[in-house]
Design a protein around this motif. Structure first.
Motif, PDB file in Angstrom:
ATOM      1  N   ASN A  57       0.857  -1.194   0.000  1.00 56.07           N
ATOM      2  CA  ASN A  57       0.000   0.000   0.000  1.00 56.07           C
ATOM      3  C   ASN A  57       0.886   1.235   0.000  1.00 56.07           C
ATOM      4  N   ASN A  60      -2.359   6.076   1.132  1.00 56.85           N
ATOM      5  CA  ASN A  60      -3.765   5.998   1.526  1.00 56.85           C
ATOM      6  C   ASN A  60      -4.486   7.309   1.229  1.00 56.85           C
ATOM      7  N   CYS A  62      -6.488   9.732  -0.980  1.00 59.10           N
ATOM      8  CA  CYS A  62      -7.400   9.431  -2.084  1.00 59.10           C
ATOM      9  C   CYS A  62      -8.458  10.513  -2.220  1.00 59.10           C
ATOM     10  N   CYS A  69     -14.913   2.263   1.622  1.00 63.65           N
ATOM     11  CA  CYS A  69     -13.506   2.308   2.028  1.00 63.65           C
ATOM     12  C   CYS A  69     -13.313   3.082   3.323  1.00 63.65           C
ATOM     13  N   TYR A  72      -8.918   5.132   3.213  1.00 66.63           N
ATOM     14  CA  TYR A  72      -8.395   6.361   2.620  1.00 66.63           C
ATOM     15  C   TYR A  72      -8.368   7.537   3.591  1.00 66.63           C
ATOM     16  N   GLY A 109      -4.524   4.560  -2.813  1.00 72.42           N
ATOM     17  CA  GLY A 109      -5.585   5.495  -3.136  1.00 72.42           C
ATOM     18  C   GLY A 109      -5.309   6.246  -4.429  1.00 72.42           C
ATOM     19  N   HIS A 110      -6.298   7.008  -4.846  1.00 69.34           N
ATOM     20  CA  HIS A 110      -6.165   7.874  -6.024  1.00 69.34           C
ATOM     21  C   HIS A 110      -5.585   9.203  -5.554  1.00 69.34           C
ATOM     22  N   HIS A 111      -4.277   9.195  -5.409  1.00 70.27           N
ATOM     23  CA  HIS A 111      -3.562  10.357  -4.897  1.00 70.27           C
ATOM     24  C   HIS A 111      -3.533  11.446  -5.979  1.00 70.27           C
TER      25      HIS A 111
END
Length: 117
Positions: A57, A60, A62, A69, A72, A109-111
């Motif tokens: 990972n 985190n 996001c 979830c 995140y 996560g969608h950083h």
């Protein structure tokens, strides 16, 4: 779907269309039972094999806000949000290889500061 499973359990080889049908099926219990039965016929049921792998990972942070979830953290969260630096990621990969690991899942996560590459 039950016809496909019956044919597989009878020793017939299923085709691509049937395999896709099983993948799309929502009856995971029936598919799992058939798969386990076929495995038991072909292998020693007392012998279990495994692979060594790791979920890495890398962040985190996001922006997606998925309802399911709890992992995140929002961008800017300085107390619990993290983005692992590349040397830490590489060290974790090396640790996995050192113990015989053969699989690695990069998960995070969608950083907002990261692109796909």
């Amino acid at each position: 779907m039950s016809e496909v499973l019956d044919r597989a359990l009878a020793g017939e080889r299923i085709g691509e269309t049937e395999a896709v049908e099983l993948l799309r099926s929502r009856d995971l219990v029936a598919v799992g039972r058939a798969a386990d039965e076929l495995r038991r016929r072909r292998t020693d049921p007392e012998r279990i094999t495994f692979i060594i792998d790791r979920n890495l990972n890398y962040t985190n942070v996001c922006v997606t806000d998925c309802d399911f979830c709890a992992f995140y953290r929002r961008p800017g969260d300085r107390s619990e949000g993290y983005l692992l630096p590349k040397p830490v990621i590489f060290k974790k990969i090396e640790e996995t290889l050192a113990i015989g690991g053969t699989g690695l899942l990069m998960q995070g996560g969608h950083h907002p500061d990261l692109s796909v590459d």
